[in-house]
Design an enzyme around this catalytic site. Structure first.
Site: not given
Ligand SMILES: O=C(O)CCC(=O)C(=O)O
Ligand SMILES: [Fe+2]
Length: 181
Positions: A63, A65, A120, A130
């Site tokens: 996606h 952001d 990403h 994690r």
């Molecule tokens: O957990 C991650 O490294 C990515 C999180 C992410 O892309 C988001 O929360 O929009």
């Molecule tokens: Fe993100």
């Protein structure tokens, strides 16, 4: 958490100031991006439990952001992957005491696509649970978003921020192409 969010807000304002100065935009536009009243901010805690077979699962689907800027804390465990044209998905190793700064769709629109978006995703791993912390900053939902007035050939139409967010909720990564001029 409140103290963390407050610090993220201050940092995102500082970064946006520096970023927007490079575009040479008007004070009114800087106020739109950074205005303390009614601006959107959200702290998202992502939790990715250990996975017995990481090659069969994804923590978070690809996606971009949606808002202006994201400050992402990987909390010391790798998992974030970015898509690089020509070489595919590659891991972003966490750097101690550093945040990943993502350009969001609204900053991409406002910069008339001068600031590129990066798709990403998050992978999972076998041995570590994690956690990542994402702070999202955006302008008021009732305001309009469009390429800055300094661009003579805007490549996106103007619309309300809330209209863009509902297009994104419905059409995901196709939302931007729907508002191209
Ligand atoms: O957990 C991650 O490294 C990515 C999180 C992410 O892309 C988001 O929360 O929009
Ligand atoms: Fe993100």
């Amino acid at each position: 958490m409140d103290a963390y969010q407050h610090q993220m807000k201050l940092l995102s304002h500082k970064l946006l100031h520096i970023i927007l100065e490079t575009l040479d935009v008007t004070q009114e536009e800087i106020d739109w991006a950074i205005s303390t009243q009614d601006s959107q901010q959200a702290l998202q805690l992502n939790s990715y439990p250990c996975c017995p077979n990481p090659s069969l699962a994804l923590g978070l689907a690809p996606h971009t952001d949606s808002l202006l800027l994201t400050l992402l804390n990987q909390c010391g465990i790798s998992g974030l992957e970015i898509f690089v044209e020509g070489s595919g998905w590659s891991q972003v190793q966490p750097v101690e005491d550093a945040f990943v700064v993502n350009v969001g769709d609204l900053l991409h629109i406002f910069s008339n696509a001068k600031f590129p978006l990066l798709s990403h995703r998050a992978s999972v791993n076998q041995s570590n649970h994690r956690i990542s912390i994402a702070y999202f900053h955006g302008p008021p939902v009732e305001s309009s978003v469009a390429p800055s007035s300094k661009f003579q050939k805007p490549c996106f139409k103007s619309l309300l921020v809330k209209e863009y967010l509902s297009l994104k909720a419905k059409h995901f990564s196709r939302a931007l192409s729907l508002i191209q001029t």
